[in-house]
Design a protein around this motif. Structure first.
Motif, PDB file in Angstrom:
ATOM      1  N   SER A   2     -11.042   0.574 -24.917  1.00 31.62           N
ATOM      2  CA  SER A   2     -10.143   0.954 -25.305  1.00 31.62           C
ATOM      3  C   SER A   2      -9.907   2.121 -25.094  1.00 31.62           C
ATOM      4  CB  SER A   2     -10.424   0.969 -27.074  1.00 31.62           C
ATOM      5  OG  SER A   2     -11.256   1.937 -27.366  1.00 31.62           O
ATOM      6  N   GLU A   3      -8.143   2.878 -25.701  1.00 30.30           N
ATOM      7  CA  GLU A   3      -8.061   4.053 -25.532  1.00 30.30           C
ATOM      8  C   GLU A   3      -8.414   4.967 -26.206  1.00 30.30           C
ATOM      9  OE1 GLU A   3      -3.622   4.451 -25.355  1.00 30.30           O
ATOM     10  OE2 GLU A   3      -3.618   2.434 -24.647  1.00 30.30           O
ATOM     11  N   PRO A   4      -8.604   6.318 -26.109  1.00 31.38           N
ATOM     12  CA  PRO A   4      -9.063   7.348 -27.306  1.00 31.38           C
ATOM     13  C   PRO A   4      -8.263   7.566 -27.971  1.00 31.38           C
ATOM     14  CG  PRO A   4      -8.512   8.336 -24.554  1.00 31.38           C
ATOM     15  CD  PRO A   4      -8.769   6.903 -24.568  1.00 31.38           C
ATOM     16  N   ALA A   5      -8.546   7.092 -29.643  1.00 31.86           N
ATOM     17  CA  ALA A   5      -8.360   7.766 -30.672  1.00 31.86           C
ATOM     18  C   ALA A   5      -7.243   8.854 -30.377  1.00 31.86           C
ATOM     19  CB  ALA A   5      -9.090   8.362 -31.932  1.00 31.86           C
ATOM     20  N   ALA A   6      -6.069   8.726 -31.011  1.00 28.96           N
ATOM     21  CA  ALA A   6      -4.524   9.846 -31.147  1.00 28.96           C
ATOM     22  C   ALA A   6      -5.474  10.497 -32.226  1.00 28.96           C
ATOM     23  CB  ALA A   6      -3.554   9.754 -30.769  1.00 28.96           C
ATOM     24  N   VAL A   7      -4.871  12.683 -31.781  1.00 31.89           N
ATOM     25  CA  VAL A   7      -5.709  13.181 -32.828  1.00 31.89           C
ATOM     26  C   VAL A   7      -4.548  14.197 -32.854  1.00 31.89           C
ATOM     27  CG1 VAL A   7      -7.523  15.180 -33.099  1.00 31.89           C
ATOM     28  CG2 VAL A   7      -7.880  13.002 -31.787  1.00 31.89           C
ATOM     29  N   GLN A  17      -2.033   5.994 -38.114  1.00 29.41           N
ATOM     30  CA  GLN A  17      -0.486   5.222 -38.077  1.00 29.41           C
ATOM     31  C   GLN A  17       1.049   5.454 -37.104  1.00 29.41           C
ATOM     32  OE1 GLN A  17       0.084   4.125 -42.010  1.00 29.41           O
ATOM     33  NE2 GLN A  17      -1.308   3.430 -42.485  1.00 29.41           N
ATOM     34  N   ARG A  18       1.551   6.030 -37.974  1.00 27.62           N
ATOM     35  CA  ARG A  18       2.471   6.661 -36.770  1.00 27.62           C
ATOM     36  C   ARG A  18       2.699   8.064 -36.115  1.00 27.62           C
ATOM     37  NH1 ARG A  18       7.824   8.904 -38.933  1.00 27.62           N
ATOM     38  NH2 ARG A  18       9.121   9.849 -37.835  1.00 27.62           N
ATOM     39  N   ILE A  19       2.284   7.977 -34.845  1.00 22.32           N
ATOM     40  CA  ILE A  19       2.083   9.267 -34.286  1.00 22.32           C
ATOM     41  C   ILE A  19       3.368  10.228 -33.496  1.00 22.32           C
ATOM     42  CG2 ILE A  19       0.815   9.961 -31.965  1.00 22.32           C
ATOM     43  CD1 ILE A  19      -0.543   7.494 -32.166  1.00 22.32           C
ATOM     44  N   THR A  21       4.525  12.418 -30.332  1.00 21.63           N
ATOM     45  CA  THR A  21       3.719  13.005 -28.999  1.00 21.63           C
ATOM     46  C   THR A  21       5.401  14.080 -28.724  1.00 21.63           C
ATOM     47  OG1 THR A  21       3.361  10.970 -28.653  1.00 21.63           O
ATOM     48  CG2 THR A  21       3.646  12.378 -27.307  1.00 21.63           C
ATOM     49  N   ALA A  22       5.135  15.311 -29.223  1.00 18.53           N
ATOM     50  CA  ALA A  22       5.683  16.396 -28.389  1.00 18.53           C
ATOM     51  C   ALA A  22       5.076  17.084 -28.071  1.00 18.53           C
ATOM     52  CB  ALA A  22       6.888  16.611 -29.830  1.00 18.53           C
ATOM     53  N   LEU A  23       6.389  18.496 -27.792  1.00 15.22           N
ATOM     54  CA  LEU A  23       5.219  19.296 -26.846  1.00 15.22           C
ATOM     55  C   LEU A  23       3.647  19.071 -25.903  1.00 15.22           C
ATOM     56  CD1 LEU A  23       5.963  22.048 -29.302  1.00 15.22           C
ATOM     57  CD2 LEU A  23       7.377  21.963 -26.873  1.00 15.22           C
ATOM     58  N   GLY A  24       3.732  17.844 -25.440  1.00 12.07           N
ATOM     59  CA  GLY A  24       2.561  17.708 -24.734  1.00 12.07           C
ATOM     60  C   GLY A  24       1.578  17.484 -25.425  1.00 12.07           C
ATOM     61  N   LYS A  25       1.780  17.099 -26.750  1.00  8.58           N
ATOM     62  CA  LYS A  25       0.527  17.197 -28.043  1.00  8.58           C
ATOM     63  C   LYS A  25       0.922  16.344 -28.896  1.00  8.58           C
ATOM     64  CE  LYS A  25       0.237  21.830 -27.892  1.00  8.58           C
ATOM     65  NZ  LYS A  25       1.514  23.027 -27.537  1.00  8.58           N
ATOM     66  N   THR A  26      -0.325  15.043 -29.889  1.00 15.00           N
ATOM     67  CA  THR A  26       0.032  14.432 -30.828  1.00 15.00           C
ATOM     68  C   THR A  26      -0.216  14.586 -32.333  1.00 15.00           C
ATOM     69  OG1 THR A  26      -2.348  13.507 -30.849  1.00 15.00           O
ATOM     70  CG2 THR A  26      -0.719  12.573 -29.321  1.00 15.00           C
ATOM     71  N   TRP A  27       0.946  14.594 -33.123  1.00 15.58           N
ATOM     72  CA  TRP A  27       1.006  15.196 -34.290  1.00 15.58           C
ATOM     73  C   TRP A  27       0.692  13.678 -34.916  1.00 15.58           C
ATOM     74  CZ3 TRP A  27       1.955  20.656 -34.578  1.00 15.58           C
ATOM     75  CH2 TRP A  27       2.615  20.487 -33.050  1.00 15.58           C
ATOM     76  N   HIS A  28       0.658  13.041 -36.392  1.00 19.84           N
ATOM     77  CA  HIS A  28       1.011  13.292 -37.961  1.00 19.84           C
ATOM     78  C   HIS A  28       2.613  13.559 -38.181  1.00 19.84           C
ATOM     79  CE1 HIS A  28      -3.590  13.052 -38.896  1.00 19.84           C
ATOM     80  NE2 HIS A  28      -3.254  11.603 -39.064  1.00 19.84           N
ATOM     81  N   PRO A  29       3.308  11.939 -38.584  1.00 16.14           N
ATOM     82  CA  PRO A  29       4.344  13.118 -38.976  1.00 16.14           C
ATOM     83  C   PRO A  29       4.856  14.190 -40.005  1.00 16.14           C
ATOM     84  CG  PRO A  29       4.174  10.545 -38.889  1.00 16.14           C
ATOM     85  CD  PRO A  29       2.873  11.255 -38.680  1.00 16.14           C
ATOM     86  N   GLU A  30       2.982  14.057 -40.710  1.00 22.74           N
ATOM     87  CA  GLU A  30       4.017  14.960 -41.847  1.00 22.74           C
ATOM     88  C   GLU A  30       3.102  16.605 -40.867  1.00 22.74           C
ATOM     89  OE1 GLU A  30      -0.138  12.877 -42.337  1.00 22.74           O
ATOM     90  OE2 GLU A  30       1.755  12.504 -41.500  1.00 22.74           O
ATOM     91  N   HIS A  31       2.809  16.386 -40.363  1.00 23.72           N
ATOM     92  CA  HIS A  31       1.772  17.886 -40.105  1.00 23.72           C
ATOM     93  C   HIS A  31       2.656  18.349 -38.099  1.00 23.72           C
ATOM     94  CE1 HIS A  31      -2.261  16.535 -41.070  1.00 23.72           C
ATOM     95  NE2 HIS A  31      -1.247  17.403 -41.662  1.00 23.72           N
ATOM     96  N   PHE A  32       4.009  17.392 -38.309  1.00 26.95           N
ATOM     97  CA  PHE A  32       5.014  18.020 -36.857  1.00 26.95           C
ATOM     98  C   PHE A  32       5.765  18.714 -37.667  1.00 26.95           C
ATOM     99  CE2 PHE A  32       8.330  17.979 -33.833  1.00 26.95           C
ATOM    100  CZ  PHE A  32       7.788  18.104 -33.259  1.00 26.95           C
ATOM    101  N   ALA A  33       5.201  20.004 -37.966  1.00 28.34           N
ATOM    102  CA  ALA A  33       6.133  21.054 -38.839  1.00 28.34           C
ATOM    103  C   ALA A  33       7.001  22.336 -38.274  1.00 28.34           C
ATOM    104  CB  ALA A  33       5.428  21.319 -39.902  1.00 28.34           C
TER     105      ALA A  33
END
Length: 179
Positions: A2-7, A17-19, A21-33
């Protein structure tokens, strides 16, 4: 396998759940602020400042320059000219033609840009003979400037090329007509 989990870049927790992806990073939607106001960025477009996301409102308020021409914030490409910032579409000749000046040479007068033609029409010295702008060398005589071809005898219209000439009604006379 399996793929490594997104952090999440912000909280370092696994994103289940929803991811975003921006600036080469992954975020929770509420943390992409926004790095300034800390509110989540919901728009599809955002700005970047020092590698961090910035919402459009904070970008305009905190980072964008103000256009010298229209006095509105500059969000897109900035033109730097005459120690000022301009929108590309606002950097135009201040004379009657209003032609775009981006990528061209221009003249400055009283803090405003002008194309060559408008600058000469508005500000160049005028010939005492033909009243057109003088853009090359001039003859200075009779308290005025003249195009070389316009400095002519009042009577015979021959070009006056000698340094001596007579004057009649504040107009030059060649030596032959004054004698």
């Amino acid at each position: 396998m399996s793929e490594p989990a997104a952090v999440c870049y912000k909280c370092n927790e696994v994103i289940k759940q929803r991811i975003i992806t921006a600036l080469g990073k992954t975020w929770h939607p509420e943390h992409f602020a926004c790095k300034d106001c800390l509110r989540p960025i919901a728009e599809s477009t955002f700005n970047i400042q020092n590698g961090e996301p910035v919402c459009s409102d904070c970008f305009v308020r905190n980072y964008s320059g103000t256009c010298f021409g229209c006095k509105q914030p500059i969000i897109e490409r900035t033109i730097k000219a005459m120690e000022q910032s301009w929108h590309e579409e606002c950097f135009v000749c201040a004379g009657p033609c209003k032609k775009p000046l981006v990528g061209t040479s221009f003249y400055e007068r009283d803090g405003l840009p002008y194309c060559r033609i408008d600058y000469e029409q508005l500000f160049a010295a005028r010939c005492a003979g033909c009243a057109q702008p003088i853009t090359e060398n001039a003859i200075v005589a009779l308290n005025a400037k003249w195009h070389r071809d316009c400095f002519k005898c009042k009577r015979c219209t021959a070009a006056i090329t000698s340094s001596s000439f007579a004057v009649e009604d504040n107009q030059p006379l060649c030596p032959a007509c004054s004698g």
